[in-house]
Design a protein around this motif. Structure first.
Motif, PDB file in Angstrom:
ATOM      1  N   VAL A 151      -7.600 -19.323 -31.249  1.00 29.51           N
ATOM      2  CA  VAL A 151      -6.582 -20.522 -31.806  1.00 29.51           C
ATOM      3  C   VAL A 151      -7.161 -21.639 -31.199  1.00 29.51           C
ATOM      4  O   VAL A 151      -8.080 -21.549 -30.321  1.00 29.51           O
ATOM      5  CB  VAL A 151      -5.215 -19.894 -31.323  1.00 29.51           C
ATOM      6  CG1 VAL A 151      -4.569 -18.883 -32.070  1.00 29.51           C
ATOM      7  CG2 VAL A 151      -5.122 -19.846 -30.001  1.00 29.51           C
ATOM      8  N   ASP A 162      -6.139 -11.059 -33.454  1.00 29.25           N
ATOM      9  CA  ASP A 162      -6.026 -10.761 -34.930  1.00 29.25           C
ATOM     10  C   ASP A 162      -6.540  -9.393 -35.054  1.00 29.25           C
ATOM     11  O   ASP A 162      -7.215  -9.133 -35.987  1.00 29.25           O
ATOM     12  CB  ASP A 162      -6.908 -11.815 -35.730  1.00 29.25           C
ATOM     13  CG  ASP A 162      -6.812 -11.720 -37.277  1.00 29.25           C
ATOM     14  OD1 ASP A 162      -5.785 -11.089 -37.570  1.00 29.25           O
ATOM     15  OD2 ASP A 162      -7.560 -12.270 -37.746  1.00 29.25           O
ATOM     16  N   PRO A 170      -3.550 -17.695 -39.819  1.00 26.86           N
ATOM     17  CA  PRO A 170      -3.657 -18.172 -38.345  1.00 26.86           C
ATOM     18  C   PRO A 170      -2.369 -18.731 -37.657  1.00 26.86           C
ATOM     19  O   PRO A 170      -2.457 -18.684 -36.459  1.00 26.86           O
ATOM     20  CB  PRO A 170      -4.638 -19.495 -38.679  1.00 26.86           C
ATOM     21  CG  PRO A 170      -5.069 -19.435 -40.069  1.00 26.86           C
ATOM     22  CD  PRO A 170      -4.282 -18.216 -40.727  1.00 26.86           C
TER      23      PRO A 170
END
Length: 177
Positions: free
Chosen positions: A155, A115, A122
């Motif tokens: 994640v 990110d 997401p």
């Protein structure tokens, strides 16, 4: 003519261009022409990256993957940085980029997993992880194993396990076991 054809039709609450797939097919068919320069082919594919239809945008990424080379990789990187509202398009862009550049693209895709271009959804991180796994590159498996080992991965571990499984690499299977 087909590459520029537009057919706007009324729909409930607006209108839709029903010729997007015709444009895409015509432009992609031109890629098979042997009498066109590579640069001309790239110019024909580039507008497809911003079409309304997600399937056309995915086809554009695949076309760039087939064209290969630094120019195709550059267009794929630009598209990844621009982002896309459809996560499957982002996944295809990552996969195509990894197929074009190989290990040279891992660090770039890893930015999306971590990110680094702030404010990502997401799902973009998940698509980046799955694309790394689908690349079946040794270095990508190492990156996924490292991400799994972090106490708070960006994640879910389930996504990382799926990405490792997709790689079909022996070291990934051993790690999962």
């Amino acid at each position: 003519k087909g590459a520029n054809y537009v057919q706007v039709e009324p729909t409930w609450g607006g209108e839709i261009d029903s010729a997007a797939n015709v444009r895409a097919l015509c432009r992609l068919a031109v890629l098979q022409c042997t009498d066109l320069l590579r640069e001309e082919k790239l110019w024909l594919v580039m507008p497809l990256l911003t079409e309304r239809s997600p399937s056309v945008r995915k086809d554009a990424a695949l076309a760039l993957e087939n064209l290969e080379g630094r120019e195709a990789a550059l267009l794929l990187r630009i598209k990844a940085r621009m982002g896309d509202e459809d996560m499957t398009v982002m996944g295809q862009v990552f996969e195509s980029l990894l197929n074009v550049e190989g290990e040279g693209a891992i660090a770039f895709v890893l930015e999306f997993l971590r990110d680094i271009p702030r404010g990502l959804q997401p799902e973009v991180r998940e698509e980046a992880a799955l694309a790394l796994g689908a690349s079946r590159l040794n270095a990508a498996v190492d990156v996924l194993k490292e991400a799994f080992g972090k106490p708070y991965p960006l994640v879910s571990r389930e996504v990382l396990l799926r990405a490792l499984a997709i790689s079909r690499r022996a070291e990934a299977i051993d790690f999962m076991l």
